[in-house]
Design a protein around this motif. Structure first.
Motif, PDB file in Angstrom:
ATOM      1  N   LYS A 120     -14.505  54.965 -13.810  1.00 22.06           N
ATOM      2  CA  LYS A 120     -13.061  55.158 -13.935  1.00 22.06           C
ATOM      3  C   LYS A 120     -12.372  53.792 -13.862  1.00 22.06           C
ATOM      4  O   LYS A 120     -12.911  52.855 -13.258  1.00 22.06           O
ATOM      5  N   PRO A 121     -11.184  53.678 -14.423  1.00 22.02           N
ATOM      6  CA  PRO A 121     -10.464  52.404 -14.337  1.00 22.02           C
ATOM      7  C   PRO A 121     -10.300  51.915 -12.903  1.00 22.02           C
ATOM      8  O   PRO A 121     -10.321  50.701 -12.650  1.00 22.02           O
ATOM      9  N   GLU A 122     -10.163  52.836 -11.953  1.00 21.12           N
ATOM     10  CA  GLU A 122      -9.999  52.438 -10.548  1.00 21.12           C
ATOM     11  C   GLU A 122     -11.278  51.884  -9.931  1.00 21.12           C
ATOM     12  O   GLU A 122     -11.269  51.411  -8.798  1.00 21.12           O
ATOM     13  N   ASP A 123     -12.385  51.926 -10.661  1.00 19.16           N
ATOM     14  CA  ASP A 123     -13.625  51.297 -10.204  1.00 19.16           C
ATOM     15  C   ASP A 123     -13.651  49.807 -10.537  1.00 19.16           C
ATOM     16  O   ASP A 123     -14.573  49.094 -10.126  1.00 19.16           O
ATOM     17  N   THR A 124     -12.670  49.338 -11.276  1.00 18.10           N
ATOM     18  CA  THR A 124     -12.599  47.922 -11.633  1.00 18.10           C
ATOM     19  C   THR A 124     -12.499  47.058 -10.378  1.00 18.10           C
ATOM     20  O   THR A 124     -11.618  47.272  -9.541  1.00 18.10           O
ATOM     21  N   ALA A 125     -13.418  46.117 -10.250  1.00 19.93           N
ATOM     22  CA  ALA A 125     -13.468  45.269  -9.049  1.00 19.93           C
ATOM     23  C   ALA A 125     -14.588  44.251  -9.201  1.00 19.93           C
ATOM     24  O   ALA A 125     -15.407  44.342 -10.129  1.00 19.93           O
ATOM     25  N   VAL A 126     -14.619  43.311  -8.267  1.00 16.06           N
ATOM     26  CA  VAL A 126     -15.803  42.461  -8.112  1.00 16.06           C
ATOM     27  C   VAL A 126     -16.745  43.196  -7.170  1.00 16.06           C
ATOM     28  O   VAL A 126     -16.336  43.614  -6.081  1.00 16.06           O
ATOM     29  N   TYR A 127     -17.972  43.364  -7.584  1.00 13.42           N
ATOM     30  CA  TYR A 127     -18.972  44.067  -6.793  1.00 13.42           C
ATOM     31  C   TYR A 127     -19.913  43.050  -6.148  1.00 13.42           C
ATOM     32  O   TYR A 127     -20.443  42.168  -6.828  1.00 13.42           O
ATOM     33  N   TYR A 128     -20.106  43.215  -4.843  1.00 14.66           N
ATOM     34  CA  TYR A 128     -20.937  42.309  -4.066  1.00 14.66           C
ATOM     35  C   TYR A 128     -22.126  43.056  -3.477  1.00 14.66           C
ATOM     36  O   TYR A 128     -21.977  44.177  -2.960  1.00 14.66           O
ATOM     37  N   CYS A 129     -23.255  42.410  -3.531  1.00 13.67           N
ATOM     38  CA  CYS A 129     -24.431  42.891  -2.827  1.00 13.67           C
ATOM     39  C   CYS A 129     -24.373  42.299  -1.415  1.00 13.67           C
ATOM     40  O   CYS A 129     -23.966  41.141  -1.250  1.00 13.67           O
ATOM     41  N   TYR A 130     -24.741  43.054  -0.391  1.00 14.98           N
ATOM     42  CA  TYR A 130     -24.702  42.519   0.976  1.00 14.98           C
ATOM     43  C   TYR A 130     -25.936  42.945   1.753  1.00 14.98           C
ATOM     44  O   TYR A 130     -26.633  43.894   1.408  1.00 14.98           O
ATOM     45  N   ALA A 131     -26.171  42.217   2.827  1.00 12.32           N
ATOM     46  CA  ALA A 131     -27.242  42.559   3.764  1.00 12.32           C
ATOM     47  C   ALA A 131     -26.758  42.237   5.171  1.00 12.32           C
ATOM     48  O   ALA A 131     -26.060  41.249   5.383  1.00 12.32           O
ATOM     49  N   LEU A 132     -27.131  43.085   6.108  1.00 11.46           N
ATOM     50  CA  LEU A 132     -26.767  42.888   7.508  1.00 11.46           C
ATOM     51  C   LEU A 132     -28.022  42.640   8.330  1.00 11.46           C
ATOM     52  O   LEU A 132     -28.941  43.461   8.312  1.00 11.46           O
ATOM     53  N   VAL A 133     -28.035  41.498   9.026  1.00 10.63           N
ATOM     54  CA  VAL A 133     -29.121  41.174   9.944  1.00 10.63           C
ATOM     55  C   VAL A 133     -28.498  41.047  11.327  1.00 10.63           C
ATOM     56  O   VAL A 133     -27.773  40.093  11.601  1.00 10.63           O
ATOM     57  N   ARG A 134     -28.750  42.041  12.148  1.00 10.78           N
ATOM     58  CA  ARG A 134     -28.105  42.158  13.475  1.00 10.78           C
ATOM     59  C   ARG A 134     -26.594  42.160  13.289  1.00 10.78           C
ATOM     60  O   ARG A 134     -26.040  43.145  12.858  1.00 10.78           O
ATOM     61  N   VAL A 135     -25.897  41.073  13.588  1.00 10.04           N
ATOM     62  CA  VAL A 135     -24.432  41.036  13.454  1.00 10.04           C
ATOM     63  C   VAL A 135     -23.987  40.076  12.359  1.00 10.04           C
ATOM     64  O   VAL A 135     -22.788  39.799  12.215  1.00 10.04           O
ATOM     65  N   THR A 136     -24.944  39.550  11.611  1.00  8.25           N
ATOM     66  CA  THR A 136     -24.605  38.587  10.556  1.00  8.25           C
ATOM     67  C   THR A 136     -24.638  39.259   9.198  1.00  8.25           C
ATOM     68  O   THR A 136     -25.635  39.873   8.824  1.00  8.25           O
ATOM     69  N   TRP A 137     -23.525  39.114   8.469  1.00 11.84           N
ATOM     70  CA  TRP A 137     -23.416  39.679   7.119  1.00 11.84           C
ATOM     71  C   TRP A 137     -23.703  38.588   6.093  1.00 11.84           C
ATOM     72  O   TRP A 137     -23.164  37.501   6.166  1.00 11.84           O
ATOM     73  N   TYR A 138     -24.540  38.924   5.136  1.00 14.23           N
ATOM     74  CA  TYR A 138     -24.815  38.043   4.003  1.00 14.23           C
ATOM     75  C   TYR A 138     -24.317  38.731   2.743  1.00 14.23           C
ATOM     76  O   TYR A 138     -24.405  39.956   2.615  1.00 14.23           O
ATOM     77  N   SER A 139     -23.793  37.919   1.816  1.00 13.80           N
ATOM     78  CA  SER A 139     -23.252  38.497   0.587  1.00 13.80           C
ATOM     79  C   SER A 139     -23.592  37.612  -0.596  1.00 13.80           C
ATOM     80  O   SER A 139     -23.714  36.389  -0.466  1.00 13.80           O
ATOM     81  N   GLY A 140     -23.738  38.244  -1.754  1.00 12.57           N
ATOM     82  CA  GLY A 140     -23.911  37.496  -2.978  1.00 12.57           C
ATOM     83  C   GLY A 140     -22.564  36.988  -3.472  1.00 12.57           C
ATOM     84  O   GLY A 140     -21.530  37.212  -2.846  1.00 12.57           O
ATOM     85  N   ARG A 141     -22.568  36.334  -4.631  1.00 13.57           N
ATOM     86  CA  ARG A 141     -21.323  35.780  -5.172  1.00 13.57           C
ATOM     87  C   ARG A 141     -20.482  36.818  -5.883  1.00 13.57           C
ATOM     88  O   ARG A 141     -19.312  36.590  -6.164  1.00 13.57           O
ATOM     89  N   GLY A 142     -21.082  37.938  -6.189  1.00 11.97           N
ATOM     90  CA  GLY A 142     -20.319  39.004  -6.829  1.00 11.97           C
ATOM     91  C   GLY A 142     -20.454  39.026  -8.335  1.00 11.97           C
ATOM     92  O   GLY A 142     -20.790  38.013  -8.964  1.00 11.97           O
ATOM     93  N   THR A 143     -20.196  40.198  -8.892  1.00 14.15           N
ATOM     94  CA  THR A 143     -20.217  40.363 -10.340  1.00 14.15           C
ATOM     95  C   THR A 143     -19.069  41.290 -10.730  1.00 14.15           C
ATOM     96  O   THR A 143     -18.841  42.305 -10.079  1.00 14.15           O
ATOM     97  N   TRP A 144     -18.358  40.925 -11.787  1.00 16.60           N
ATOM     98  CA  TRP A 144     -17.188  41.688 -12.193  1.00 16.60           C
ATOM     99  C   TRP A 144     -17.606  42.962 -12.933  1.00 16.60           C
ATOM    100  O   TRP A 144     -18.479  42.940 -13.800  1.00 16.60           O
TER     101      TRP A 144
END
Length: 115
Positions: free
Chosen positions: A86-110
């Protein structure tokens, strides 16, 4: 340390499909949760789909029944299959991972969904 690299974004018409992929490397065995989040222009980032270490899945209500998250342990890749976009799904999408309390993220893809 965990590194994540996304691919698969693009532009699609409403009702179409896209599949995002994220290659994960580094301290993979220490990851507690991983998944996909997104941030639309002018809005806060929100978690779209999540895989817990025990394999349980969770989805944002607005994407349930349309998006599917999966994990390929052989290639250390997580995917997000997005259908009935849907048009409302338009966004930058990020992959993430959580290790204990630390969040890691990719650079994103439109992902752009046109009406």
């Amino acid at each position: 340390q965990v590194q994540l690299v996304e691919s698969g974004g693009g532009e699609v018409q409403a009702g179409g499909s896209l599949k995002l992929s994220c290659v994960v490397s580094g301290s993979i065995s220490k990851i507690d949760r991983m998944g996909w989040s997104r941030q639309a222009p002018g809005k806060q980032r929100e978690i779209v789909a999540d895989i817990n270490k025990d394999g349980s899945l969770d989805y944002l209500d607005s994407v349930k029944g349309r998006f599917t998250i999966s994990r390929d342990d052989a290639t250390n890749t997580i995917h997000l299959q997005m259908d009935s976009l849907k048009p409302e799904d338009t966004a930058v999408y990020y992959c993430y991972a959580l290790v204990r309390v630390t969040w890691y993220s990719g650079r994103g893809t439109w992902v752009t969904v046109s009406s």
